[in-house]
Design an enzyme around this catalytic site. Structure first.
Site, mmCIF file in Angstrom:
data_model
loop_
_atom_site.group_PDB
_atom_site.id
_atom_site.type_symbol
_atom_site.label_atom_id
_atom_site.label_comp_id
_atom_site.label_asym_id
_atom_site.label_seq_id
_atom_site.Cartn_x
_atom_site.Cartn_y
_atom_site.Cartn_z
ATOM 1 N N CYS A 31 -19.340 -0.948 7.025
ATOM 2 C CA CYS A 31 -19.721 -0.172 8.220
ATOM 3 C C CYS A 31 -21.047 -0.582 8.833
ATOM 4 O O CYS A 31 -21.092 -1.051 9.954
ATOM 5 C CB CYS A 31 -19.734 1.300 7.862
ATOM 6 S SG CYS A 31 -18.098 1.870 7.423
ATOM 7 N N LYS B 141 0.858 -1.201 0.000
ATOM 8 C CA LYS B 141 0.000 0.000 0.000
ATOM 9 C C LYS B 141 0.890 1.246 0.000
ATOM 10 O O LYS B 141 0.691 2.179 -0.785
ATOM 11 C CB LYS B 141 -0.860 -0.017 1.271
ATOM 12 C CG LYS B 141 -2.342 0.189 1.038
ATOM 13 C CD LYS B 141 -3.119 0.147 2.332
ATOM 14 C CE LYS B 141 -4.213 -0.897 2.278
ATOM 15 N NZ LYS B 141 -5.001 -0.955 3.512
ATOM 16 N N LYS C 106 -21.083 8.009 16.944
ATOM 17 C CA LYS C 106 -20.778 7.339 15.673
ATOM 18 C C LYS C 106 -21.653 6.096 15.501
ATOM 19 O O LYS C 106 -22.316 5.911 14.489
ATOM 20 C CB LYS C 106 -19.300 6.958 15.649
ATOM 21 C CG LYS C 106 -18.889 6.083 14.485
ATOM 22 C CD LYS C 106 -19.002 6.793 13.159
ATOM 23 C CE LYS C 106 -18.728 5.836 12.029
ATOM 24 N NZ LYS C 106 -18.941 6.435 10.711
ATOM 25 N N ALA D 28 -35.843 1.646 -0.730
ATOM 26 C CA ALA D 28 -36.034 0.192 -0.525
ATOM 27 C C ALA D 28 -35.310 -0.574 -1.625
ATOM 28 O O ALA D 28 -35.155 -0.063 -2.739
ATOM 29 C CB ALA D 28 -37.521 -0.131 -0.555
#
Ligand code: UDX
Length: 442
Positions: A246, A19, A189, A238
């Site tokens: 998350c 990375k 959060k 919907a």
């Protein structure tokens, strides 16, 4: 990248050398619109390393932004947070403001504070500053927050002021700061994400009822959102439900916390089970379409549009579309052609870590999946639909919003369309001779 764009000098550390190598070359390891441009624009303010001592040398603030994946019983896995905290404590070269960005259970900030303090005699000011970024529009969300939540114990008001200054340089819309205590910031959060997930399961639950009483759920959502207390940005679309890295993990983590301390959260338990039921409900609609054309599942050739958990991302973590693919393969369909503008299926199979283990272990089934890449998305859709018995829209990429049903009918073996994100008017698609099923839209 956004903090650098706001004039700060940033060193990014990761233990993943590949990375860091990519970032040093000005390339982004993930697909996020605008990120590469921001990286290249701010390269003078950006440094990348895998080495803690050089990252922490003369640092004023350190942000912990590591992953907190779901553990066995749904609890957040804090291994990476704790390991980062220990390394910070070991290598810091002076007093330091430590900001936790990662989504962590209430109380983690104090745990991190203890871990760091055990490694150093320097003073630390512990702050929780959770992020509220959506994948696919993370840069916009960072630069234009609705609020910046800063949680710290009372004695750290100087550190809070420092963080506010840092954010003022980035905060394009001068959004309000919500300064609270450490634990409340951590809970804000989880409470925000699980409330957004609750909205999605609410509308999906209602969608099934609306379908049975001949009501269009998209009309209902439109009428609801005009109420200021519900709001035009409410999460009331919907469809196949929520996925990603998350919502699933944050809902599970809150449920696990409730169970651990004996105060259950029955509503969130239902939010999770409604969302999980959507793949089976979608599968039932697909089977209904195939049955109507006398197509047996074991002979069925399926075209699926969208692998990512939502549009404008390459992220397939907890993707409902991938779960549906697994369900179709378990039912024995003969072939699945997939189209996705960004996700590389073969690469994801090789990487393995983001796909369900049950799907990865079933090599015969994996062999039935082919990704179609035409010149553009609509070309790829045509390739996927050739001799197919059903077309499934699983992720509502813009690239799939203008499907040429007249052309597709000519090349499909059976003109069936499962619109799992309610992207099209059912009547309109039926007018091209398709049988259509969707998630509560007329
Ligand atoms: C979410 C939160 O929005 C963000 O604030 C937080 O920081 C991270 O988690 P993200 O998961 O990137 O962001 O995507 P989001 O746009 O919130 O969508 C999450 C899932 O809900 C997707 O699978 C999406 O398809 C689904 N969704 C969203 C719905 O099914 N219906 C909706 O109305 C909205």
């Amino acid at each position: 990248m956004c903090l650098a764009d706001g004039g700060n000098n940033i060193t990014c550390l990761d233990i993943d050398e590949d990375k860091i190598a990519m970032l040093k070359k000005g390339e982004s390891p993930i697909y996020e619109p605008g990120l590469t441009e921001l990286l290249q624009k701010n390269k003078k303010h950006l440094h990348f390393t895998t080495d803690y001592p050089s990252a922490l040398k003369d640092a004023d603030v350190v942000f912990i932004a590591v992953g907190t994946p779901s553990g066995e019983n749904g609890e957040a896995n804090l291994t990476y947070v704790k390991s980062a905290a220990k390394s910070i404590g070991k290598h810091m070269t002076g007093d330091l403001v430590v900001v936790n960005r990662s989504t962590v259970p209430v109380g983690t900030g104090h745990e991190v504070e203890k871990i760091i303090q055990a490694e150093t005699s320097y003073k630390i000011s512990m702050i929780s500053c959770p992020e509220f970024l959506r994948e696919g529009c993370a840069i916009y969300d960072f630069m234009n927050p609705d609020r910046v939540v800063i949680g710290a114990d009372a004695k750290h008001e100087k550190a809070v002021e420092l963080l506010k200054d840092i954010y003022k340089g980035v905060n394009k819309n001068d959004a309000p700061f919500v300064v609270s205590d450490l634990r409340s910031a951590e809970m804000i959060k989880y409470a925000s994400n699980s409330f957004l997930a609750t909205q999605i399961s609410y509308i999906n639950d209602l969608a099934q009822l609306c379908q049975d009483v001949d009501v269009d759920i998209t009309e209902v959502a439109r009428g609801m959102k005009l109420d200021k207390r519900i709001g035009k940005h409410a999460f009331l679309s919907a469809g196949l439900g929520y996925g990603g890295s998350c919502f699933p993990k944050d809902v599970q983590a809150l449920i696990a916390l409730g169970k651990k301390i004996g105060s259950h959260l029955p509503l969130l338990e239902q939010v999770e089970s409604v969302n999980e039921s959507l793949v089976e409900i979608a599968f039932g609609k697909i089977k209904k379409l195939l049955d109507a054309r006398d197509v047996k599942l074991e002979n069925a050739k399926v075209a699926i549009l969208g692998l990512s958990f939502k549009p404008n991302t390459d992220d397939i973590r907890d993707s409902q579309s991938v779960k549906l693919i697994g369900r179709l393969l378990r039912a024995g369909v003969s072939a699945i052609n997939v189209v996705d503008p960004i996700v590389h299926w073969e690469k994801e199979v090789k990487r393995g870590s983001l796909l369900p283990k049950r799907l990865l272990d079933d090599k015969t089934s994996l062999g039935k999946i082919t990704q179609m890449n035409g010149g553009d998305a609509l070309e790829a859709v045509k390739l996927a639909c050739k001799d197919a018995d059903i077309l499934i829209l699983a992720t509502e990429w813009n690239n799939f919003m203008n499907l040429q049903f007249e052309d597709l009918k000519k090349i499909m073996r059976n003109p069936c369309f499962a619109d799992l994100r309610n992207a099209y008017s059912k009547k309109e698609v039926e007018s091209y001779g398709f049988r259509v099923e969707n998630m509560g839209r007329k």
